[in-house]
Design a protein around this motif. Structure first.
Motif, short mmCIF file in Angstrom:
data_model
loop_
_atom_site.label_atom_id
_atom_site.label_comp_id
_atom_site.label_asym_id
_atom_site.label_seq_id
_atom_site.Cartn_x
_atom_site.Cartn_y
_atom_site.Cartn_z
N UNK A 131 0.82 -1.21 0.00
CA UNK A 131 0.00 0.00 0.00
C UNK A 131 0.86 1.26 0.00
N UNK A 132 1.95 1.24 0.74
CA UNK A 132 2.82 2.42 0.79
C UNK A 132 3.50 2.68 -0.56
N UNK A 133 3.98 1.63 -1.19
CA UNK A 133 4.63 1.80 -2.49
C UNK A 133 3.62 2.29 -3.52
N UNK A 134 2.42 1.70 -3.53
CA UNK A 134 1.40 2.12 -4.48
C UNK A 134 0.99 3.58 -4.26
N UNK A 135 0.84 3.97 -3.01
CA UNK A 135 0.48 5.36 -2.71
C UNK A 135 1.55 6.31 -3.23
N UNK A 136 2.81 5.93 -3.05
CA UNK A 136 3.90 6.78 -3.56
C UNK A 136 3.85 6.85 -5.08
N UNK A 137 3.60 5.73 -5.73
CA UNK A 137 3.54 5.71 -7.19
C UNK A 137 2.41 6.60 -7.69
N UNK A 138 1.26 6.54 -7.05
CA UNK A 138 0.13 7.37 -7.47
C UNK A 138 0.42 8.85 -7.24
N UNK A 139 1.06 9.16 -6.13
CA UNK A 139 1.37 10.56 -5.83
C UNK A 139 2.41 11.14 -6.78
N UNK A 140 3.27 10.29 -7.32
CA UNK A 140 4.36 10.76 -8.18
C UNK A 140 4.17 10.33 -9.63
#
Length: 416
Positions: A399-408
């Motif tokens: 979830x943390x990696x996906x959230x970062x990917x979506x934010x960037x």
């Protein structure tokens, strides 16, 4: 253990995408939508089919193939030249980009891909828009391919040699029955798409061997994950089998369902597929970083040789994969996939059916993405191959990696 039961339903389609199924006969349905967004599903299916039939032997390499092809398509379809048919241009750009990338990355399927390309192009009105779209697709595919050419995600690099550490409590050792060398060590050395470094979101360490949490984890796997478990119900055994195979395989159909119900056009749908797989490539890189940073032993080693009521004959329901326990890779994948699907399509969806190549004859029906994650957490315990701590750490990491990917995500599509 709390796993909800499957609901009766007709058998659904699952697009195959795992190396373990490369030799399977794959029948991929073709999109039938009347509008041009059907090109998205046609090439989604073509991607799944090519990877299933002749893809790489490593899951992350196949995830990379998805990411490269669809990132190129999203970039190519993004900016439409003035004065040309927008729909024709975007369709041609998508078809050309995915085709060009797949022929490069899955050359054994070139003949089939060329045939699908010609069929797709023939459906697009001729003229300037089509020609410009085809050129844009080829150009973007070549650019993304070139930028990822030495990213360390080829099978040889992914499975770079890993020296087995000296035996000691808590530390990974090769597991029965094959006692095979460790796999996926090289993922943590690969170049992510968006993460700044593989250890950016490294989870905290697994529970200490003298902690109550560790004792509870081990007792749960011992009771529910044994091959001859008396505690595990038939439905729980089915859950373990259902989620045993490749995560890439099992999540191909949920994403396809979401796309088929999406109101968005070609460019946005290509962007959604690209971001899904970019996030999953980065998640798999982060997973291996955590696994090999902590080198946590698997339940079978802990139960057979540990200090808590050792049982040298204990055997898990399913064969333990050849890499460390913490965090669980199936669950990092699931946590990331859930996050991307929720961000793009909302947390719930109309019912859809899912089948699994590792649970023949079983069909399950879902109405939300989180339930897939919940079942993955339980499944790896029920298989006897992960602890609950490793599963929960995996969900959180994904979830943390996906959230970062979506934010960037904007970095992937910034003008060059």
């Amino acid at each position: 253990m709390t796993v909800s039961g499957p609901r009766p339903s007709r058998r659904g389609f699952v697009a195959l995408g795992a190396a373990a199924l490369l030799s399977a006969s794959v029948a991929v349905p073709r999109a039938v939508a009347a509008d041009r967004r059907s090109a998205v599903l046609t090439w989604y299916d073509a991607t799944a089919e090519a990877i299933a039939a002749a893809g790489a032997a490593t899951q992350v390499t196949n995830s990379r193939t998805w990411a490269i092809g669809w990132l190129a398509a999203a970039r190519a379809a993004r900016d439409v030249p003035r004065g040309v048919d927008r729909a024709a241009y975007q369709e041609a750009a998508l078809v050309s980009a995915v085709h060009h990338a797949l022929v490069d990355l899955v050359p054994a399927r070139a003949e089939q891909l060329d045939a699908t390309f010609q069929q797709s192009i023939d459906r697009i009105p001729g003229g300037e828009a089509r020609g410009l779209g085809v050129a844009a697709g080829r150009r973007e595919a070549a650019h993304v391919l070139g930028s990822r050419r030495s990213d360390g995600l080829d099978p040889a690099s992914v499975n770079a040699p890993y020296p087995v550490p000296a035996p000691r409590p808590g530390i990974w050792q090769p597991t029965p029955p094959a006692y095979a060398p460790a796999t996926q060590y090289g993922n943590r050395l690969a170049v992510p798409f968006l993460l700044r470094r593989p250890d950016q979101f490294r989870p905290g360490p697994p529970p200490a061997l003298d902690s109550d949490r560790y004792a509870a984890d081990l007792a749960e796997v011992r009771a529910y994950g044994a091959v001859d478990s008396k505690a595990r119900s038939p439905h729980q055994t089915e859950t373990a089998a259902f989620w045993l195979g490749s995560s890439l395989t099992l999540y191909t159909e949920p994403l396809r369902v979401a796309l088929s119900r999406s109101p968005h056009g070609i460019a946005e749908q290509a962007r959604q597929v690209a971001l899904f797989h970019v996030a999953l490539v980065d998640t798999q890189i982060a997973t291996s970083d955590g696994k090999y940073a902590y080198e946590r032993w698997r339940p079978v080693t802990a139960i057979r040789t540990g200090t808590i009521d050792p049982d040298p004959g204990w055997t898990p329901l399913h064969t333990t994969p050849a890499h460390p326990d913490h965090p669980s890779g199936h669950n990092t994948y699931s946590g990331a996939a859930e996050s991307v699907l929720t961000a793009f399509f909302g947390p719930r969806t109309a019912p859809f059916e899912l089948t699994s190549p590792t649970a023949p004859g079983v069909t399950r029906t879902y109405t939300d993405w989180k339930r897939l994650s919940d079942e993955n957490v339980e499944a790896r315990i029920l298989s006897g191959i992960h602890t609950r701590s490793a599963d929960e750490a995996g969900i959180a990491l994904g979830r943390r990696v996906a959230r970062f990917a979506l934010e960037h995500a904007g970095e992937l599509f910034a003008a060059r």
